[in-house]
Scaffold this active site. Structure first.
Site, PDB file in Angstrom:
ATOM      1  N   GLN A 176      -7.063   7.289  10.386  1.00 13.04           N
ATOM      2  CA  GLN A 176      -6.811   8.327   9.399  1.00 13.04           C
ATOM      3  C   GLN A 176      -8.113   8.955   8.915  1.00 13.04           C
ATOM      4  OE1 GLN A 176      -3.618   9.530   7.644  1.00 13.04           O
ATOM      5  NE2 GLN A 176      -3.410   9.118   9.814  1.00 13.04           N
ATOM      6  N   GLY A 179      -3.492   9.443   3.880  1.00 12.87           N
ATOM      7  CA  GLY A 179      -3.527  10.628   4.731  1.00 12.87           C
ATOM      8  C   GLY A 179      -4.218  11.822   4.122  1.00 12.87           C
ATOM      9  N   GLU A 180      -4.107  12.003   2.789  1.00 16.94           N
ATOM     10  CA  GLU A 180      -4.705  13.166   2.141  1.00 16.94           C
ATOM     11  C   GLU A 180      -6.164  12.933   1.760  1.00 16.94           C
ATOM     12  OE1 GLU A 180      -1.570  15.140   2.921  1.00 16.94           O
ATOM     13  OE2 GLU A 180      -1.223  13.214   2.001  1.00 16.94           O
ATOM     14  N   GLY A 192       2.296  16.943  12.102  1.00 18.34           N
ATOM     15  CA  GLY A 192       2.997  17.796  11.149  1.00 18.34           C
ATOM     16  C   GLY A 192       2.065  18.394  10.110  1.00 18.34           C
ATOM     17  N   PHE A 193       1.303  17.540   9.448  1.00 19.99           N
ATOM     18  CA  PHE A 193       0.317  17.943   8.430  1.00 19.99           C
ATOM     19  C   PHE A 193       0.955  18.679   7.250  1.00 19.99           C
ATOM     20  CE2 PHE A 193      -1.763  18.230  12.669  1.00 19.99           C
ATOM     21  CZ  PHE A 193      -2.475  17.045  12.591  1.00 19.99           C
ATOM     22  N   LYS A 232      -2.093   2.874  -2.065  1.00 22.71           N
ATOM     23  CA  LYS A 232      -2.179   4.196  -2.690  1.00 22.71           C
ATOM     24  C   LYS A 232      -1.943   5.342  -1.712  1.00 22.71           C
ATOM     25  CE  LYS A 232      -5.203   3.462  -6.652  1.00 22.71           C
ATOM     26  NZ  LYS A 232      -6.332   4.058  -7.384  1.00 22.71           N
ATOM     27  N   ARG A 244      -4.933  -1.101  -1.582  1.00 22.58           N
ATOM     28  CA  ARG A 244      -4.868  -2.132  -0.541  1.00 22.58           C
ATOM     29  C   ARG A 244      -4.695  -1.478   0.826  1.00 22.58           C
ATOM     30  NH1 ARG A 244       0.272  -6.168   0.136  1.00 22.58           N
ATOM     31  NH2 ARG A 244      -0.664  -7.776   1.450  1.00 22.58           N
ATOM     32  N   ILE A 245      -5.440  -1.948   1.780  1.00 19.83           N
ATOM     33  CA  ILE A 245      -5.374  -1.405   3.133  1.00 19.83           C
ATOM     34  C   ILE A 245      -4.480  -2.312   3.975  1.00 19.83           C
ATOM     35  CG2 ILE A 245      -6.680  -0.717   5.168  1.00 19.83           C
ATOM     36  CD1 ILE A 245      -7.145   0.986   2.628  1.00 19.83           C
TER      37      ILE A 245
END
Length: 729
Positions: free
Chosen positions: A628, A695-696, A231-232, A692, A618-619
Site C-alpha cells: 500500500q 489506503g488513503e 478502483g481508487f 486505522k 495496528r498493522i
C-alpha cells in the site's frame, strides 16, 4: 483469560488470491461466462449542452447481428426513486428519460448486438441531431454556488495583525482514476430478478441504487463482484452504464455485457475535481501560527453538487486558534466528480503543506521544526483528545532515516552535474471512518472455516487480511480459512473505500470468529467425553485447529474430534460490529520525505527517493501494508508531476481521454521508495482490533512533499499541480 495465540496477524504473508491473479484465473466483471450473452455499446453525445432533436438508427439496425437500439425515444420510463445512497447530493443522471444533454459524452443511446464488433460498428452508424447550447466547462469563468463555511476565533483579524503573513493560491487539475480494469457490467433478468456481474467497490450500494432506478425491492437485485481490477474510489457508485446494461437486458430478453472503453472512462464515471485553494497563514516570528484563512472553489456538475471532506484538514492538523474556511462549488456542464484516493485530504494537504513550507522559508525555520511548534495536544476543531497522534515520532523517525540533518536549507544550494537537488517534506492526515459491518462465520466439522461479507477487494488485499484475522481468532492455520466477498446476498458491508474495510469488516470478522471459538470451547467443557471437560473456559486457547489448556498443551482435542463426536456438521454465527459514539478524535497520520532532481536547463523533474513514516494503528499484514505504501507513493508522484485532464472549453471535449496522452507514472518514473509503520500503534478507541486503515494515508502528503522539494532544488515555487517543465523554465 488466556489470550488467543497470534500467528497470522502481523506476519508478512503473501496474498491468498495471488496465484489466481497471476495465472489469469481471477474472474473480473466482464469475464464471467454467462450463457447467451450479447453485447452493448453506448453512443455518447457530441455536444456539451443542449437537446436531442432526432436520432436516426436505420443504418445501425440494418447491420448483421444488431438486435436493438435504445434511446429516449423508445426506452421504458424508470422509477428513479430516492435511496439512502443519494450521494453526491441532488439527482443522479436519468438515462434515456428525456432529450436533454447535460455534458459531452452523456449516453444518448445504446446498441445491442450479438457480437462486440457488430455493436461497436453499429454505434458509429447511429446519427444524432442536436440543438446545441453554449457550454460552460471552465471553472475560472463560471459563477460559484453558495459556500460551506467553518470558523473559530477571528481569523481575519488575527491574520491582519500577524507579524508574518503568507498569502498564496494553489491549483490542482482534474484527475482520473485510470484503474487497470475498465468499468463493466453483465446484466441478466430471470423474471423479476436482476443479477449484475459488476465492477464495484460496494455491492450492496450498487444493489440499492439499481433497485431504486427500476423501482423494485432491493432483494430483487443481486450484485456479484469477486474481483476488482483497481478502483481508487470511482467504483463506489453505481454509474449510468449499469442501469443501461440492465435496461438493455430487459428490453432484449437477453443477458447483456457492457464494457466502457478507455475513452468513455473519462466522462462515463467520476473523477477527482479540479480545485482552486487560497491559503492565508499568519504567525509570529517564532513560527506560532495564529491564523489560517482558506478559500476554496471546486468543480461539480449542474445536476449534482459533489462535496468531499476537503475542509477537515485545515480544522485540525495544526494548532491555529483562529481559522476561517469557505468552500464553493462551481456547477459546470460536466459529469459528476467522485472521490479519488485520499479524497479531500490529499487536496487540502497540497495547499496547506505548501503554504507551511512557504512560511518556514519566510521565517528561516526548518520545515519540521515549524510543524513541531504547531502540534496540537487535542483536536482544535472539537476539543476531543486524540486517540493516537504520533506525528512527532513520525518526524523523528523520518528525519533520521531520510538523513534530513544533511540538508542545506538554502534553496538551489545543491547540484549533481546539470541537476539541481532538493529535499522536502509534508504531513498527511486522514480520518478513521467507522460504519460497522457484519460477517458470517462457519466452522466446519473437518476443521475448516468459511467467512463471508458483502465487501469488496480492489487491490489492498481484503481476502488476505481478513483471513489473517479469522485464522488467529479461530486458532486455525491460514490454509484452513476461506474468506468470501463480493456478493450482495452476503452479510452487510459498507463501501470498500475511505480506508474503512479493515476497520469495519475486520471488527465484524473478529466478533464472529470469537463467538464461534467460544461456542466450541463451551461445547468441549460441557462434554463429558472431552479431555477438556470441566476446565474453566477462560483457560482454553486454540492453536492450529486444536483446543487445549493454555498452560498444558497436551490436554486438548481438535475441532474435528469435538464436532464429529457431538454430531455437529458445523458451528455458525453472524458476527457484527457497530461503533459507539466517538469519545476521541481519530485520524491516521504520516510524514512524507522526498528528494528530487531538476534539470537546470530543461526543467525536468525526477524523484530520486521517498520515505513515508505512518502512524496508522495496528498493522495486520506488513507485506500488504508495504505494498500500500509503495502504491500510494507512486500515485502521489503521478499527481505531483504528471496527471491532469485537458478540456476543450468550446464544447467540453476531453482532449487527452486515453492513456497515451493522460500521463501516469511508469517504472522509469519511480525511484527508491520506502514506507515505515510505527510499532505499537494499535488504536482500541477506534475499533476492537486496533486498526486505522492504510489506503488513503500513504497517498496524502506525497504531492506537497515533492512540490516542496522542487522549491528547495530550484528556488522557484510552483503552486499548480501537476508541476511541469514549463512552470520551471
Amino acid at each position: 483469560m488466556s489470550p488467543q495465540p497470534q500467528a497470522a496477524v502481523g506476519a508478512p504473508l503473501s496474498r491468498v488470491d495471488g496465484r489466481l491473479k497471476v495465472t489469469g484465473k481471477a474472474t473480473y466483471a466482464a469475464e464471467h461466462d454467462i450463457k447467451g450473452v450479447v453485447h452493448a455499446v453506448i453512443v455518447d453525445s457530441t455536444i456539451g449542452r443542449g437537446r436531442i432533436t432526432g436520432i436516426d438508427t436505420r443504418a445501425a439496425l440494418a447491420q448483421p447481428g444488431v438486435i436493438k437500439v435504445i434511446s429516449h425515444l423508445n426506452a421504458p420510463r424508470l422509477a428513479y426513486r430516492g435511496t439512502e445512497n443519494d450521494w453526491p447530493d441532488s439527482k443522479q443522471l436519468r438515462i434515456f428519460q428525456d432529450d436533454k444533454v447535460l455534458f459531452r459524452g452523456q449516453p444518448v443511446a445504446v446498441v445491442v448486438a450479438t457480437t462486440l464488433e457488430a455493436a461497436e460498428h453499429a454505434a458509429h452508424l447511429v446519427k444524432v441531431r442536436y440543438d446545441a447550447e453554449k457550454t460552460s466547462t471552465d471553472m475560472a469563468t463560471a459563477p460559484a454556488g453558495e459556500p460551506v463555511n467553518y470558523a473559530r476565533g477571528d481569523a481575519d483579524k488575527a491574520y491582519e495583525s500577524a507579524a508574518v503573513q503568507v498569502d498564496a493560491t494553489y491549483q490542482q487539475a482534474r484527475a482520473h482514476h485510470n484503474a487497470m480494469e475498465p468499468h463493466a457490467t453483465i446484466a441478466r433478468w430471470d423474471g423479476d430478478q436482476l443479477t449484475l456481474w459488476d465492477k464495484t467497490q460496494w455491492p450492496m450500494g450498487t444493489q440499492k441504487d439499481v433497485a431504486a432506478v427500476f423501482g423494485i425491492p432491493n432483494d430483487s437485485v443481486r450484485v456479484i463482484s469477486p474481483f476488482v481490477g483497481g478502483g481508487f474510489g470511482n467504483a463506489i457508485r453505481a454509474w449510468p452504464h449499469i442501469a443501461i446494461a440492465a435496461v438493455a437486458a430487459r428490453e432484449t430478453g437477453r443477458p447483456v455485457k457492457l464494457v466502457l472503453s478507455r475513452r468513455q472512462l473519462y466522462f462515463g464515471v467520476g473523477y477527482r475535481p479540479s480545485y482552486e485553494y487560497r491559503v492565508r497563514l499568519g504567525s509570529d516570528r517564532r513560527g506560532r501560527v495564529s491564523a489560517m484563512v482558506q478559500h476554496l472553489k471546486s468543480e461539480t456538475s449542474t445536476y449534482e453538487n459533489f462535496i468531499e471532506g476537503v475542509l477537515n484538514t485545515g480544522q485540525m492538523v495544526y494548532n491555529a486558534p483562529h481559522v476561517r474556511q469557505d468552500h464553493r462549488t462551481v456547477p459546470l456542464d460536466v459529469n459528476t466528480p467522485i472521490w479519488m484516493r485520499g479524497p479531500g485530504y490529499a487536496t487540502a494537504a497540497f495547499a496547506i503543506e505548501s503554504a507551511m513550507d512557504e512560511l518556514a522559508h519566510e521565517l528561516d525555520i526548518d520545515p519540521i521544526e515549524l510543524r513541531r511548534h504547531n502540534e496540537p495536544e487535542e483536536d482544535p476543531s472539537n476539543g476531543l483528545p486524540f486517540s493516537t497522534r504520533r506525528l512527532r515520532e513520525c518526524y523523528t523517525v523520518g528525519a533520521r532515516e531520510f538523513g534530513w540533518n544533511r540538508r542545506d536549507p538554502k534553496p538551489r544550494s545543491t547540484r549533481d552535474g546539470d541537476w539541481l537537488i532538493g529535499t522536502g517534506m509534508a504531513v498527511g492526515t486522514y480520518d478513521v471512518i467507522r460504519n460497522g459491518a457484519q460477517a458470517r462465520v462457519r466452522l466446519n466439522a473437518d476443521g475448516t472455516a468459511l467467512i463471508q461479507s458483502a465487501t469488496s477487494d480492489m487491490g489492498p488485499g481484503t481476502y488476505t487480511s481478513q483471513s489473517q484475522v479469522a485464522a488467529d481468532a479461530l486458532g486455525l492455520t491460514m490454509r484452513n480459512v476461506t474468506f468470501q466477498l463480493g456478493d450482495s446476498t452476503m452479510p452487510t458491508a459498507p463501501p470498500h473505500g475511505g480506508s474503512q474495510t479493515m476497520i469495519n469488516i475486520g471488527s465484524a470478522v473478529q466478533d464472529g470468529c470469537d463467538k464461534v471459538r467460544k461456542q466450541a470451547i463451551k461445547l468441549a467443557v460441557e462434554d463429558k467425553d472431552s479431555p477438556l471437560y470441566g476446565v474453566d473456559a477462560e483457560d482454553i486457547v486454540v492453536r492450529a485447529g486444536r483446543l487445549h489448556v493454555s498452560d498444558n498443551p497436551a490436554r486438548g482435542e481438535t475441532y474435528r474430534q469435538l464436532l464429529t463426536r457431538n454430531n455437529r456438521t458445523h458451528l455458525e454465527v453472524l458476527g457484527s460490529w457497530t461503533p459507539g459514539q466517538a469519545r476521541h478524535s481519530m485520524y491516521t497520520y504520516g510524514a512524507i520525505f522526498a528528494e528530487v532532481a531538476v534539470d537546470a536547463s530543461l526543467g525536468l523533474v525526477r524523484v530520486r527517493r521517498m520515505l513515508g513514516v505512518f502512524d496508522a494503528g495496528r498493522i495486520i499484514s506488513p507485506k500488504l501494508a508495504d505494498s500500500q505504501a509503495l502504491g500510494g507513493m507512486v500515485g502521489g508522484i503521478g499527481a505531483a508531476l504528471l496527471e491532469h485532464t485537458v478540456t476543450d472549453h468550446r464544447d467540453g471535449r476531453i482532449v487527452n481521454a486515453n492513456l497515451a496522452d493522460y500521463m501516469v507514472p511508469v517504472n522509469a518514473d519511480i525511484p527508491d521508495l520506502r514506507g515505515i509503520f510505527l510499532d505499537g500503534g494499535e488504536d482500541l478507541e477506534a475499533d476492537p482490533i486496533g486498526v486505522k486503515g492504510l489506503g488513503e494515508i500513504v497517498y496524502i502528503g506525497v504531492a506537497p512533499a515533492i512540490a516542496n522539494a522542487v522549491f528547495h532544488a530550484t528556488g522557484r515555487r510552483v503552486r499548480e499541480l501537476p508541476i511541469t517543465a514549463e512552470a520551471l523554465l
